[in-house]
Design an enzyme around this catalytic site. Sequence first.
Site, mmCIF file in Angstrom:
data_model
loop_
_atom_site.group_PDB
_atom_site.id
_atom_site.type_symbol
_atom_site.label_atom_id
_atom_site.label_comp_id
_atom_site.label_asym_id
_atom_site.label_seq_id
_atom_site.Cartn_x
_atom_site.Cartn_y
_atom_site.Cartn_z
ATOM 1 N N GLY A 182 0.778 -1.244 0.000
ATOM 2 C CA GLY A 182 0.000 0.000 0.000
ATOM 3 C C GLY A 182 0.805 1.287 0.000
ATOM 4 N N GLY A 183 2.117 1.201 -0.234
ATOM 5 C CA GLY A 183 2.928 2.426 -0.269
ATOM 6 C C GLY A 183 2.491 3.368 -1.370
ATOM 7 C CB CYS A 189 10.472 -3.760 -7.545
ATOM 8 S SG CYS A 189 9.711 -5.291 -7.001
#
Length: 418
Positions: free
Chosen positions: A256-257, A372
């Site tokens: 949730g960043g 990522c």
Amino acid sequence: MHMHHIQRLAADILGRIEAGTTLTDALADAQRQQEQLTPAERGALQDLSYGSLRHLGVLRHCLRQLVPRPLPEPQLERLLLVALYQLQHTRAAPYAVVNEAVTSASGIARGKFKGLVNGALRNFLRRRDEILDAAARDDVAAANHPDWWVARLREAYPQQWQAVLAASNAHPPLTLRVNRRDGSVAEYLAQLAAAGMEASALGNEAVQLAKPVAVRDLPGFADGAVSVQDEGAQRAAHWLDLRPGLRVLDACAAPGGKTGHMLELADVELTALDIDAARLARVGDNLQRLGLNAELRQADAARPQDWWDGRPFDRILADVPCSASGVVRRHPDIKWLRRPGDFAALGRQQAAMADALWTLLASGGKMLYATCSIFPEENCQQLESFLRRHPDAVRLKEEQLLPCERHDGFYYALLEKH
């Protein structure tokens, strides 16, 4: 609790990772089962587990110099690796580490390898420089990554592969995202200075601490003034060009960043999906701390027929499942868990998810494909084949970030639907 117990727990965790469990899960399980661990013991267990994995290439090389053939008990191998890490990288007294390892070994294979463990570790202490020099001359050991990984990096980044490996072996920086709704970066830097914490601004909402601290010690953390988020990960929300009232889909939202960041930047109508209920709950916790709201749904982003109401989204963040090769300094287990064969299946998953999400995007809307990862087959190669499959997609911009002092490794490609 005796240190040899922590040493054995760390060796158990290495075993679980060899069997395919992530370090995060293995540590959480160990800490749940060992409720009597003090905060200091938890910290020590975390250090031994992370450190052994970060340096596993060198540790394995040292072990083979000391004990030429793998031992019949894998648990002894892991115990020796953890002890070698302690002797090289911690301030523990060498004789204490050796004694603890011997005590631990007495509980394995009816104690018949106690003498071997004692001899190997004492031998290391005697011949330390010679053994470490030999490890430094070995490519795999020096890289602290599997050889196939190094070969792929060299091919993809002939100029930068060594810098990427060095950054991936380093300790990650602690970077914060200042909540724009709460105050400015300058105001937060002043609060950090008042608390005696040295920090610098990296641009936008990103602030990097000179020395990492416990999150609970950060000024205003509990009240949502800041979040922990890598500077590279903070680029996503800015790329999406958000405005109040837009319908936004965060397709693989946990933990949730990026979800929180998007809502801090604009009052968008946000739907956050994740396939994993426990991980989705963490998104809820993060938003609650920040005082923000989104519609949380447990669903598979690649199967819109199960959850979509037919109303197109103006913005979609497609943070697709990937090898996580760009964040190995935060998750050093990843480089040892991955296999060269993983990429074909990941690639199919990435393509299927991007295709499914594209159908949910309004005409004129924008989708950000994000990973990522630092491997081209998950990034620019995926994008090229996506553009061939979708003539209505226009690439607005793309960027491959490689791990460095400022940020981890990420790939972003922003697409517009015409």
